[in-house]
Design a protein around this motif. Structure first.
Motif, PDB file in Angstrom:
ATOM      1  N   ASN A  21       0.830  -1.206   0.000  1.00 31.57           N
ATOM      2  CA  ASN A  21       0.000   0.000   0.000  1.00 31.57           C
ATOM      3  C   ASN A  21       0.865   1.256   0.000  1.00 31.57           C
ATOM      4  OD1 ASN A  21      -1.967  -1.771   2.364  1.00 31.57           O
ATOM      5  ND2 ASN A  21      -2.606  -1.394   0.272  1.00 31.57           N
ATOM      6  N   LEU A  22       1.926   1.232   0.789  1.00 31.43           N
ATOM      7  CA  LEU A  22       2.797   2.400   0.935  1.00 31.43           C
ATOM      8  C   LEU A  22       3.449   2.782  -0.388  1.00 31.43           C
ATOM      9  CD1 LEU A  22       4.262   4.470   2.785  1.00 31.43           C
ATOM     10  CD2 LEU A  22       5.975   2.694   3.215  1.00 31.43           C
ATOM     11  N   PRO A  28       5.710   7.264  -3.211  1.00 31.96           N
ATOM     12  CA  PRO A  28       6.141   7.997  -4.412  1.00 31.96           C
ATOM     13  C   PRO A  28       5.594   9.421  -4.464  1.00 31.96           C
ATOM     14  CG  PRO A  28       4.597   6.237  -4.987  1.00 31.96           C
ATOM     15  CD  PRO A  28       4.963   6.038  -3.552  1.00 31.96           C
ATOM     16  N   ALA A  29       4.403   9.631  -3.894  1.00 26.95           N
ATOM     17  CA  ALA A  29       3.875  10.996  -3.833  1.00 26.95           C
ATOM     18  C   ALA A  29       4.778  11.873  -2.971  1.00 26.95           C
ATOM     19  CB  ALA A  29       2.452  10.986  -3.279  1.00 26.95           C
ATOM     20  N   ASP A  30       5.269  11.298  -1.864  1.00 21.54           N
ATOM     21  CA  ASP A  30       6.177  12.042  -0.986  1.00 21.54           C
ATOM     22  C   ASP A  30       7.500  12.336  -1.697  1.00 21.54           C
ATOM     23  OD1 ASP A  30       6.958  12.984   1.814  1.00 21.54           O
ATOM     24  OD2 ASP A  30       8.533  11.517   1.390  1.00 21.54           O
ATOM     25  N   LEU A  31       8.009  11.368  -2.433  1.00 20.24           N
ATOM     26  CA  LEU A  31       9.241  11.564  -3.214  1.00 20.24           C
ATOM     27  C   LEU A  31       9.090  12.771  -4.138  1.00 20.24           C
ATOM     28  CD1 LEU A  31      12.029  10.122  -4.153  1.00 20.24           C
ATOM     29  CD2 LEU A  31      10.641   9.309  -6.054  1.00 20.24           C
ATOM     30  N   PHE A  32       7.973  12.812  -4.857  1.00 23.40           N
ATOM     31  CA  PHE A  32       7.734  13.892  -5.816  1.00 23.40           C
ATOM     32  C   PHE A  32       7.557  15.227  -5.090  1.00 23.40           C
ATOM     33  CE2 PHE A  32       4.798  16.065  -8.925  1.00 23.40           C
ATOM     34  CZ  PHE A  32       5.730  16.206  -9.932  1.00 23.40           C
ATOM     35  N   GLY A 354       2.845 -10.630   5.035  1.00 20.48           N
ATOM     36  CA  GLY A 354       3.777  -9.624   4.571  1.00 20.48           C
ATOM     37  C   GLY A 354       4.230  -8.722   5.707  1.00 20.48           C
ATOM     38  N   VAL A 355       4.893  -7.635   5.336  1.00 19.79           N
ATOM     39  CA  VAL A 355       5.405  -6.685   6.327  1.00 19.79           C
ATOM     40  C   VAL A 355       4.487  -5.470   6.346  1.00 19.79           C
ATOM     41  CG1 VAL A 355       7.409  -5.409   7.129  1.00 19.79           C
ATOM     42  CG2 VAL A 355       7.724  -7.450   5.731  1.00 19.79           C
ATOM     43  N   PHE A 356       3.967  -5.147   7.526  1.00 20.60           N
ATOM     44  CA  PHE A 356       3.094  -3.989   7.665  1.00 20.60           C
ATOM     45  C   PHE A 356       3.924  -2.794   8.132  1.00 20.60           C
ATOM     46  CE2 PHE A 356       0.400  -7.507   7.213  1.00 20.60           C
ATOM     47  CZ  PHE A 356      -0.821  -7.048   6.762  1.00 20.60           C
ATOM     48  N   MET A 357       3.384  -1.599   7.913  1.00 22.60           N
ATOM     49  CA  MET A 357       4.190  -0.396   8.074  1.00 22.60           C
ATOM     50  C   MET A 357       4.748  -0.244   9.489  1.00 22.60           C
ATOM     51  SD  MET A 357       1.936   2.200   5.669  1.00 22.60           S
ATOM     52  CE  MET A 357       2.817   3.703   6.084  1.00 22.60           C
ATOM     53  N   TRP A 372      14.566   0.936  -0.630  1.00 14.57           N
ATOM     54  CA  TRP A 372      14.251  -0.305  -1.349  1.00 14.57           C
ATOM     55  C   TRP A 372      12.933  -0.173  -2.096  1.00 14.57           C
ATOM     56  CZ3 TRP A 372      10.631  -3.837  -2.407  1.00 14.57           C
ATOM     57  CH2 TRP A 372      11.055  -4.941  -3.149  1.00 14.57           C
ATOM     58  N   LEU A 373      11.904   0.317  -1.445  1.00 10.10           N
ATOM     59  CA  LEU A 373      10.578   0.387  -2.059  1.00 10.10           C
ATOM     60  C   LEU A 373      10.580   1.288  -3.292  1.00 10.10           C
ATOM     61  CD1 LEU A 373       8.455   0.619   1.196  1.00 10.10           C
ATOM     62  CD2 LEU A 373       8.378  -1.263  -0.457  1.00 10.10           C
TER      63      LEU A 373
END
Length: 572
Positions: A21-22, A28-32, A354-357, A372-373
Motif C-alpha cells: 500500500n505504501l 512515491p507521492a512524498d518523493l515527488f 507480509g510486512v506492515f508499516m 528499497w521500495l
C-alpha cells in the motif's frame, strides 16, 4: 516557481497498511513532493484517512468501540506511522470531517440541480443472518468474467471488471459467510455517469502524457461491455455523510448516507480546507488550490495511486467535478502503480501476510525501507519484495556505496587535516572529468524526477553515488597524502562538498540520512546544485565539519533469516 498540488490515494481506516500500500501511493507521492520543494516550487501535498462505510463499522465492532471513537484512534495511529516514514504531508485529514460532510452534500446538490442525479428504486441484497443490507463490497462470489472466486460485489480485484452483486456466481456474505441472502427493495441516488461519458472521454483523450497503465484502465471502464455505467452514491448505513441536497433535506433519503466512493475523493478538497482551518487561514488560501476562478488555473495537480483506484479517479471523481458545472480543478496527471508482491505470494491485509508499516519501522529505520521500495517501485509491472533482495540492496547501495564514502572521507580528513575543510592544491583533469560526469548524471536524475519515473530516478541517483566512489578509488587521496598533501587536500575538499551535494539530491529518497550528512557538513545550505562545479565549492576552506554517525548498517544473514520467518505467517 510552479504551484503543484499532490494527492495520494487515501488509506482506509480499518487497519495498518502493508508495504505494498505504501509504495503504491503515499511514498512515491512524498518523493515527488520533496523533490518539487527542493527545486523551489510551491507544493500542497494532501492525504487523509478514508473513514466511512461498512469496513469501518465492522472493524469498530470487532474492537468493541463506537465507530467514531475507533476512527479517531486509527487516524492517530496512521498519522504516527506516516510521520515515522517521513511522509511530508502538508495536511493529513479525515474524510469524516465537518468540511467533507458539507462539501460532499454540496456536490450532491449541485449534481442534482444539473440533472445528473437520479432516484432509483432498486433491489438490493439483504443478509438475513446479518440482519442488514449488504454493501456491494460485502458480497463475495465468483466473477462471471474471469472466474476469480473472491470477487466483490462492486468490482473484481483480479480482472478489475465493474460488477453488481447480482452478477456474482454463488454469492455469500463477506461478513458472516452466510448464503442466506435475499433481495429487497430500497431507494437510492445514482450519479448519471453515462450522461457525462462524452465529456469524460474527451478529457481522457486529451491526456496524451498519462502512463499507459492509467489510460488503459480508464478506457477499459469507458468502453468494455456495456461501457460506463451510472453508479449508486447512497447506502443504507448509519456511519457516513448524511444524504442532503446541499444544506437542505433530501425527501425520501432519510437515514441514508453517501456511498464511501463518492465522499472519499471529495476529501482531497476538504482536507485542503482542513489545512487552512488548522493554520488559521482563510477560505481563499485553500480555494486558490482548487477553484480555477480563485487562482487554481495555474496549479498542476498530480495524483498517485495503485491501479485498483484508477477507475474512481479517471471517471467517477471527474464526473462529480464535471457534473457540478462549477470551476473546480481537475487532475492533470495520474501516476498509477501495479502491485508489490511479497516473497513468492501476495501481501494481504485480510490474511496478515507480509510486512506492515508499523512492523517495518520496528526493525529498521524509515530510510532503509524508503530506498528499497522506491528503487523497486512497481511502475511498469508488478514487482516482488524478497528478503534476499532487500538485504542486498541495503548492504550494497546504502552501506557500501553511500555510507562508506561519507565515513571514509570524513574520518580520513579528520585524521590528516583536522575537522575543517582543508586548503591547498587545485582541481586537475580527474576532477574536471568527475564534474562533467556528475553534471550529466544530475541532469538525467532531474529529468526522471520531473517525469515521475521513480525506478529510473533511483538508478541515476545510485550512479551519482557510485561516480563519487570511483573517483576516490582512482584518486586515492590516502596514498597521495604521503607524497603531495596539498593535492590530497584538494581531493578531500571536493569530496566533503560532494557529501553536501549528496545530502541535497538524496533527500527525497532518504531524508534522515540526508539530514545526518548535512548536519555532519555543518551547514543548512539545501540549495539545489544546478551547476555541479559551483556546488563543489559551497563549503569554503576552514569550514568546520564533523564525522556523522554510521549512516547505514548492514543487514546480517541471521537477521534476514529471522525476519523472513517472522513475517511469513499471519499477523495476529
Amino acid at each position: 516557481m510552479a504551484r503543484i498540488l499532490i494527492t495520494s490515494a487515501i488509506p482506509y481506516i480499518n487497519g495498518i497498511k502493508h508495504l505494498g500500500n505504501l509504495v503504491g501511493s503515499q511514498l512515491p507521492a512524498d518523493l515527488f513532493a520533496r523533490y518539487m520543494r527542493a527545486r523551489g516550487h510551491e507544493v500542497m501535498f494532501i492525504c487523509a484517512t478514508d473513514e466511512h462505510g461498512t469496513p469501518a463499522e465492522l472493524a469498530a465492532a470487532k474492537a468493541g468501540k463506537p465507530v467514531d471513537e475507533f476512527c479517531a484512534e486509527m487516524h492517530a495511529v496512521q498519522k504516527d506511522i506516516a510521520d515515522g516514514f517521513r511522509l511530508s504531508f502538508d495536511h493529513f485529514g479525515r474524510s469524516s470531517s465537518p468540511r467533507n460532510h458539507r462539501l460532499t452534500q454540496h456536490f450532491a446538490g449541485a449534481l442534482a440541480e444539473n440533472g445528473f442525479i437520479e432516484e432509483v428504486s432498486e433491489k438490493q441484497v439483504f443478509s438475513i443472518a446479518d440482519n442488514r443490507f449488504l454493501p456491494d463490497r460485502y458480497i463475495e462470489g465468483t466473477c462471471p468474467n474471469c472466474g476469480y472466486d473472491k470477487a466483490r460485489g462492486d468490482q473484481c480485484e483480479n480482472c478489475t471488471k465493474q460488477l453488481d452483486p447480482t452478477d456474482l456466481i454463488n454469492p455469500r456474505s463477506a461478513i458472516s459467510g452466510s448464503t442466506e441472502l435475499e433481495v429487497r427493495e430500497t431507494k437510492h441516488l445514482y450519479l448519471k455517469q453515462r450522461s457525462l461519458r462524452a465529456d469524460l472521454e474527451a478529457w481522457i483523450d486529451s491526456k496524451t502524457d498519462w502512463p499507459v497503465l492509467t489510460t488503459s484502465i480508464a478506457k477499459k471502464w469507458l468502453n468494455d461491455g456495456d461501457g460506463l455505467q451510472d453508479r449508486g452514491i447512497t447506502r443504507d448505513l448509519h456511519w457516513g455523510v448524511p444524504v442532503k441536497k446541499g444544506d437542505q433535506p433530501w425527501p425520501g433519503m432519510e437515514g441514508k448516507v453517501f456511498y464511501v466512493w463518492f465522499d472519499a475523493p471529495i476529501e482531497y478538497i476538504a482536507a485542503t480546507a482542513e489545512w487552512a482551518d488548522a493554520h488559521g487561514k482563510a477560505d481563499a488560501d485553500w480555494e486558490r488550490w482548487w477553484r480555477t476562478d480563485k487562482g487554481a488555473e495555474d496549479v498542476r495537480y498530480v495524483q498517485f495511486m495503485g491501479k485498483d483506484n484508477v477507475p474512481f479517479h479517471t471517471l467517477s471523481f471527474p464526473a462529480t467535478i464535471m457534473g457540478s458545472r462549477e470551476p473546480w480543478k481537475l487532475v492533470d496527471y495520474i501516476k498509477s502503480f501495479n502491485y508489490l508482491n511479497y516473497d513468492g505470494g501476495q501481501f494481504s491485509t485480510s490474511q496478515g501476510r507480509g510486512v506492515f508499516m508499523d512492523q517495518a519501522l520496528s526493525i529498521l529505520p524509515a530510510d532503509y525501507w524508503r530506498w528499497w521500495l522506491l528503487s523497486h517501485a512497481p511502475e511498469n509491472s508488478d514487482s516482488e519484495f524478497t528478503w534476499e533482495n532487500f538485504q542486498t540492496s541495503v548492504n550494497k547501495d546504502l552501506a557500501d556505496v553511500l555510507g562508506n564514502l561519507v565515513s571514509r572521507v570524513t574520518k580520513f580528513c579528520r585524521s590528516k587535516f583536522g575537522e575543517t575543510v582543508p586548503a591547498g592544491g587545485e582541481f586537475g583533469p580527474r576532477e574536471a572529468a568527475l564534474i562533467a560526469e556528475l553534471q550529466g548524471r544530475l541532469d538525467a536524475y532531474s529529468a526522471c524526477m520531473e517525469a515521475m519515473e521513480v525506478r529510473k530516478a533511483a538508478i541515476e541517483l545510485r550512479g551519482i553515488w557510485v561516480a563519487g566512489n570511483e573517483y576516490l578509488q582512482a584518486a586515492a587521496p590516502w596514498t597521495v597524502v604521503k607524497t603531495d598533501p596539498e593535492q590530497a587536500a584538494a581531493m578531500i575538499r571536493l569530496a566533503l562538498n560532494l557529501i553536501r551535494v549528496y545530502a541535497v539530491i538524496s533527500q527525497p529518497f532518504i531524508p534522515d540520512a540526508a539530514a545526518s550528512m548535512m548536519a555532519g557538513m555543518g551547514t543548512e545550505d539545501w540549495s539545489w546544485p544546478e551547476d555541479i562545479a559551483s556546488a563543489l565549492q559551497v563549503l569554503p576552506v576552514g569550514h568546520a565539519f564533523s564525522v556523522p554517525e554510521v549512516l547505514f548498517r548492514k543487514i546480517t544473514d541471521e537477521e534476514r533469516a529471522e525476519w523472513q520467518q517472522r513475517f511469513s505467517g499471519v499477523r495476529a
